[in-house]
Scaffold this motif. Structure first.
Motif, short mmCIF file in Angstrom:
data_model
loop_
_atom_site.label_atom_id
_atom_site.label_comp_id
_atom_site.label_asym_id
_atom_site.label_seq_id
_atom_site.Cartn_x
_atom_site.Cartn_y
_atom_site.Cartn_z
N ALA A 80 14.56 -2.60 7.07
CA ALA A 80 14.19 -1.57 8.04
C ALA A 80 14.43 -0.17 7.47
CB ALA A 80 14.98 -1.76 9.34
N ILE A 81 15.53 0.01 6.75
CA ILE A 81 15.83 1.30 6.13
C ILE A 81 14.82 1.59 5.03
CG2 ILE A 81 17.53 2.54 4.70
CD1 ILE A 81 19.70 0.93 6.34
N PHE A 82 14.51 0.59 4.21
CA PHE A 82 13.50 0.74 3.16
C PHE A 82 12.16 1.14 3.78
CE2 PHE A 82 10.05 -0.92 0.60
CZ PHE A 82 10.39 -0.54 -0.69
N THR A 83 11.75 0.43 4.81
CA THR A 83 10.47 0.72 5.47
C THR A 83 10.45 2.12 6.03
OG1 THR A 83 10.17 -1.62 5.97
CG2 THR A 83 8.90 -0.06 7.30
N GLU A 84 11.53 2.54 6.64
CA GLU A 84 11.63 3.89 7.20
C GLU A 84 11.47 4.97 6.12
OE1 GLU A 84 15.16 6.75 8.97
OE2 GLU A 84 15.38 4.59 9.15
N HIS A 85 12.03 4.74 4.96
CA HIS A 85 12.00 5.75 3.89
C HIS A 85 10.79 5.64 2.98
CE1 HIS A 85 15.94 7.65 4.40
NE2 HIS A 85 16.31 6.48 4.90
N VAL A 86 10.23 4.44 2.84
CA VAL A 86 9.18 4.23 1.85
C VAL A 86 7.80 4.01 2.47
CG1 VAL A 86 8.44 2.79 -0.09
CG2 VAL A 86 10.87 3.33 0.20
N VAL A 87 7.70 3.12 3.41
CA VAL A 87 6.39 2.71 3.92
C VAL A 87 5.90 3.60 5.07
CG1 VAL A 87 5.06 0.79 4.91
CG2 VAL A 87 6.85 0.33 3.20
N ASP A 88 6.75 3.82 6.05
CA ASP A 88 6.33 4.56 7.24
C ASP A 88 5.82 5.98 6.96
OD1 ASP A 88 6.90 2.32 8.72
OD2 ASP A 88 8.77 3.10 9.57
N PRO A 89 6.41 6.71 6.02
CA PRO A 89 5.93 8.08 5.78
C PRO A 89 4.56 8.18 5.10
CG PRO A 89 8.19 7.83 4.98
CD PRO A 89 7.66 6.46 5.29
N VAL A 90 4.05 7.07 4.56
CA VAL A 90 2.76 7.12 3.86
C VAL A 90 1.64 7.14 4.89
CG1 VAL A 90 1.25 5.93 2.23
CG2 VAL A 90 3.73 5.94 1.86
N PRO A 91 0.81 8.19 4.85
CA PRO A 91 -0.27 8.29 5.83
C PRO A 91 -1.23 7.10 5.76
CG PRO A 91 -0.04 10.34 4.58
CD PRO A 91 0.84 9.32 3.92
N ALA A 92 -1.60 6.60 6.91
CA ALA A 92 -2.53 5.47 6.97
C ALA A 92 -3.89 5.84 6.40
CB ALA A 92 -2.66 5.00 8.42
N SER A 93 -4.19 7.13 6.37
CA SER A 93 -5.50 7.58 5.86
C SER A 93 -5.62 7.43 4.34
CB SER A 93 -5.73 9.05 6.24
OG SER A 93 -4.70 9.87 5.67
N LEU A 94 -4.49 7.30 3.64
CA LEU A 94 -4.55 7.10 2.19
C LEU A 94 -4.97 5.66 1.90
CD1 LEU A 94 -1.37 8.87 0.74
CD2 LEU A 94 -3.75 9.59 0.56
N THR A 95 -5.86 5.51 0.94
CA THR A 95 -6.33 4.18 0.57
C THR A 95 -6.38 4.07 -0.95
OG1 THR A 95 -8.64 4.90 0.65
CG2 THR A 95 -7.74 3.92 2.66
N GLY A 96 -6.55 2.85 -1.40
CA GLY A 96 -6.73 2.59 -2.82
C GLY A 96 -5.57 3.06 -3.66
N PRO A 97 -5.87 3.46 -4.90
CA PRO A 97 -4.82 3.92 -5.81
C PRO A 97 -3.99 5.07 -5.26
CG PRO A 97 -6.82 3.48 -7.04
CD PRO A 97 -7.17 3.37 -5.58
N ASP A 98 -4.60 5.93 -4.42
CA ASP A 98 -3.83 7.03 -3.83
C ASP A 98 -2.72 6.49 -2.93
OD1 ASP A 98 -5.36 8.95 -5.10
OD2 ASP A 98 -6.71 9.22 -3.40
#
Length: 191
Positions: free
Chosen positions: A69-87
């Motif tokens: 949950a801590i990893f997800t909060e710091h790493v996954v959740d902040p990445v905008p859903a609009s980013l796709t592919g290599p970005d």
């Protein structure tokens, strides 16, 4: 509806114990966790901590869940859903390296340490670590949807990020994260 005071205290105790447990496990491993030690360090009764978790294995499994949950909060959740592919993959990797370098857990990446500890074992703790690691790898591979050799690219990226964590923790190598970023960016730029 009012919350039962015992439930609120139990939830608070659980959160407090788990935060200390993930920090300890990132340095000493999941085997280093004990209900008695955590109770003593936090000024809680051993029976009270036992009542929340029931066994060392349940404590270890809860620590994995809390660390994820801590990893997800710091790493996954902040990445905008609009980013796709290599970005998207690049941003996930940048956040992953930031998380490890910032020492969100004192031992570096919680999962680097605990996966190495349980990699050759059987059981529920091993299986929980494998499931979590596979989910992370799958997330990176899926971010590269349409890339012909996405699994190979992710293998290389994970090797660089894991090496950065290891070199930083083991050798105190201040340049390890910079070198990993350079390698990951170069590999993704090839796509």
């Amino acid at each position: 509806m009012p919350v039962d005071g015992r439930l609120a205290r139990g939830d608070a105790t659980r959160r407090e114990v788990l935060r200390r447990a993930v920090d300890l496990a990132s340095v000493e491993g999941l085997d280093g966790l004990s209900i008695g030690r955590l109770a003593g360090e936090l000024g809680l009764s051993k029976s009270g901590v036992f009542a929340v978790f029931g066994s060392k294995e349940e404590l270890q499994l809860a620590a994995i869940e809390a660390a994820n949950a801590i990893f997800t909060e710091h790493v996954v959740d902040p990445v905008p859903a609009s980013l796709t592919g290599p970005d998207r993959c690049r941003e996930l990797c940048e956040r992953w390296l930031d998380y490890s370098e910032a020492r969100i857990f004192p031992g570096g990446c919680f999962f680097f340490h605990t996966c190495a500890e349980f990699d050759a074992r059987d059981g529920r703790v091993h299986d929980a670590l494998v499931a979590r690691s596979r989910n992370w790898t799958r997330l990176l591979v899926e971010s590269l949807d349409g890339v012909a050799d996405a699994e190979q690219v992710v293998f290389e990226i994970e090797a660089l990020a894991r090496a950065a964590n290891a070199f930083s923790v083991l050798y105190g190598d201040a340049d390890a994260y910079r070198r990993a970023r350079t390698g990951i960016r170069a590999r993704l730029a090839q796509l």
